[in-house]
Design an enzyme around this catalytic site. Structure first.
Site, PDB file in Angstrom:
ATOM      1  N   GLU B  67      10.604   1.411 -12.332  1.00  0.00           N
ATOM      2  CA  GLU B  67      11.425   0.319 -11.829  1.00  0.00           C
ATOM      3  C   GLU B  67      11.219  -0.989 -12.572  1.00  0.00           C
ATOM      4  OE1 GLU B  67      10.997   0.227  -7.579  1.00  0.00           O
ATOM      5  OE2 GLU B  67      12.098   2.109  -7.404  1.00  0.00           O
ATOM      6  N   GLU B 310     -11.337 -27.455  11.985  1.00  0.00           N
ATOM      7  CA  GLU B 310     -10.787 -28.269  13.047  1.00  0.00           C
ATOM      8  C   GLU B 310     -10.594 -29.709  12.616  1.00  0.00           C
ATOM      9  OE1 GLU B 310     -11.218 -27.465  17.642  1.00  0.00           O
ATOM     10  OE2 GLU B 310     -12.997 -28.383  16.768  1.00  0.00           O
TER      11      GLU B 310
END
Lengths: 99, 492
Positions: B67, B310
């Protein structure tokens, strides 16, 4: 130099190889008289040539001349379709193929 | 490299993590079907199988492409930092171009076979002494040649030829999106005794890549779906989470928590190489626990890593300074590495890989991650569980003492979703909670679990000031901070 030039790629001496060669020769003789050349390439011996043209299936027949190049895959058992695919002139005598 | 198990010899693929779930690698001298949906990583699996074979095991390879053109594939390899040109020049890697793009549309008249392809592959294998062959992706053969039964038979012939030449091969095939539609062309029954399925699933609006070995005929393998990721610098990485921790060492050496009072509660400190989780609601002091722990390591000249998911770097440094910790100075000493990342910047798998890279590079003695719960934002429940298990197992393997913080959803009681996943494999759980006592909000701390240690099981009060955490007396009355028993005057 001939007007038509074909290269037939085969893989060894198989039934398909023999069929394809016989069909191609019959087709040319019937429609091109002697204005053609046929080269046979056995990929088992000359794989580089198959590599160059990215041949995947055998038999593969390439019409090298006249341009553009055309490719047909199969043993050419259907002469009528093969002739159309290669753009060959009409037959001198009726084709003997299954067509 | 070659591992014999269950009578079938396996060859290591070299693909990170895959050999673990395959219990050694791919069955040697056989063909394995790698099936997957579009974009699931089939081609990369094949490329890596070949390249790692060359780099790690000196096994040359042939890549047959149906491909993508060889030049496109070379670009892919270059993007992953592989010297594909060099390997082609040295004769260790050969492409066979079986794409259709550059050749005119073929007309089919009569019978044919794929003898040409088989012969070309055979010649290439022989000329470079290839041990590995990849065929990618064979689905296009079926669209090129209408007679699927015929193509199947030809692939069977090809598999036999490759086996005869002593190669181990990978045949990739595209499958439709449905979960079990991997046998679209019925190829696996004819060609491959071995089937691996790659999936790229959208779940809860998050993408997960998984790999599953469906069968290895006659050979053992791990079952189930495993997470994997594809990263620019490392390629194809399978994350075999629950296998990483098989070699756990249990150290009885204690290391300081960074706080003498907490050390006392723990019976002398955390165990070296243990995984600690610090659970608590927002603002209770979890980050402080983490920084304290890291600072103690740095003070002893240990290399430490702190991941913050955080707070930004500036925030983190400011907060630390307010408790008397100078993080930039620790960094300058060369013993601290701070990595702040926004959870949303990458997928969980990619976070895993980048954390693993940092850890492998710095080889810290201590590691803190603040805060696991922030990662819930980019993960599915199962993804997060796998991540946590994988990360803790990985760091234990490296004999790192690791501390993870986790935020509870409510201010009082109740454990977080994160803890439910981690508690089984952590050695120590430090529980920090707010408690209401006599109309006042107080802070409470206790140790929920500590691997085979005599530790303080009481719930103690603690406070935070400019010098850090101070653990005080045990609460006298019955107080239930875990939200398990409805005892005392505890939970709001």
């Amino acid at each position: 130099m001939s007007s038509y030039s074909f290269r037939l790629y085969v893989t060894g001496e198989t039934t398909l190889s023999r069929e394809a060669e016989a069909n191609l020769r019959a087709l040319c003789k019937n429609r091109l008289v002697d204005d053609y050349e046929i080269e046979i390439v056995d990929i088992l011996e000359r794989s580089a040539l198959a590599e160059e043209e990215q041949i995947v299936a055998t038999p593969t027949i390439m019409r090298l001349a006249p341009l553009p190049r055309l490719r047909v895959i199969g043993d050419l058992s259907d002469h009528e379709r093969a002739a159309r695919a290669f753009g060959l002139p009409g037959p001198a005598i009726r084709d003997e193929g299954r067509g | 490299m070659r591992d014999k198990s269950g009578g079938v010899t396996k060859i290591s693929t070299g693909i990170d993590g895959f050999d673990l779930i395959a219990l050694g690698g791919l069955p040697a001298n056989r063909m394995t079907l790698v099936a997957g949906t579009t974009g699931s990583g089939k081609t990369l699996f094949g490329l890596e199988f070949l390249m790692k074979g060359i780099l790690q095991f000196d096994e040359p390879g042939v890549f047959v492409t149906f491909e993508e053109s060889p030049s496109d594939l070379r670009k892919v390899m270059t993007a992953f930092d592989y010297d594909i040109d060099g390997k082609e020049e040295s004769g260790e890697w050969t492409f066979i171009d079986a794409t259709l793009t550059s050749s005119p549309q073929d007309v089919v008249v009569g019978d044919y076979d794929l003898g040409a392809l088989i012969a070309r592959i055979g010649a290439a294998v022989q000329s470079i002494g290839a041990k590995r062959v990849v065929l990618d992706s064979t689905g296009s053969l079926f669209s090129r040649f209408a007679d699927t039964g015929h193509v199947r038979f030809e692939l069977f012939r090809l598999a036999a030829a490759l086996r005869e030449q002593g190669t181990t091969s990978v045949l990739t095939m595209e499958i439709a999106g449905e979960r079990n539609a991997f046998s679209r062309f019925g190829v696996e029954e004819f060609v491959a005794d071995n089937v691996v399925v790659l999936r790229n699933i959208l779940e809860e609006a998050k993408r997960r890549r998984t790999i599953e070995i469906l069968k290895f005929r006659g050979a053992p393998h791990r079952t189930g779906e495993w997470l994997f990721t594809i990263v620019a610098s490392e390629g194809f990485i399978v994350i075999p989470v629950s296998l990483l921790g098989t070699k756990e060492l249990a150290s009885s050496t204690r290391v300081s928590t960074g706080n003498t009072e907490v050390d006392r509660m723990c019976g002398g400190g955390f165990y070296r190489d243990s995984a600690i989780i610090v659970s608590g609601p927002t603002g209770v002091g979890k980050t402080l626990m983490a920084i304290q722990f890291i600072a103690a390591g740095v003070a002893q000249g240990e290399c430490c890593v702190l991941f913050s998911f955080e707070e930004s770097r500036d925030q983190l440094i400011r907060n630390a300074a307010s408790w008397g910790f100078d993080l930039p100075m620790m960094e300058r000493s060369g013993n601290l590495r701070i990595a702040c990342e926004y959870p949303e910047m990458a997928s969980l798998e990619d976070h895993f890989v980048s954390m693993k890279q940092v850890i492998e590079e710095y080889q810290p003695v201590r590691l803190a991650v603040d805060n696991l719960s922030a990662l819930e934002r980019v993960a599915t429940a199962r993804g997060l569980r796998d991540f946590i298990i994988g990360m803790t197992s990985f760091v234990k393997h490296q004999e790192i003492t690791s501390l993870f913080t986790s935020t509870t959803r409510t201010l009082m009681g109740a454990s977080s979703i994160t803890e439910a996943h981690i508690s089984a494999i952590t050695d120590t759980i430090v529980v920090m909670r707010y408690a209401e006592l006599a109309g006042e909000i107080r802070r409470a701390i206790t140790l929920l679990k500590m691997r085979g240690s005599s530790h303080d099981t009481r719930v103690r009060e603690f406070s935070i000031d400019g010098e850090g955490i101070h653990v005080g007396m045990a609460f006298g009355q019955s107080i239930g901070i875990l939200g398990l028993a409805g005892g005392g005057e505890s939970v709001i």
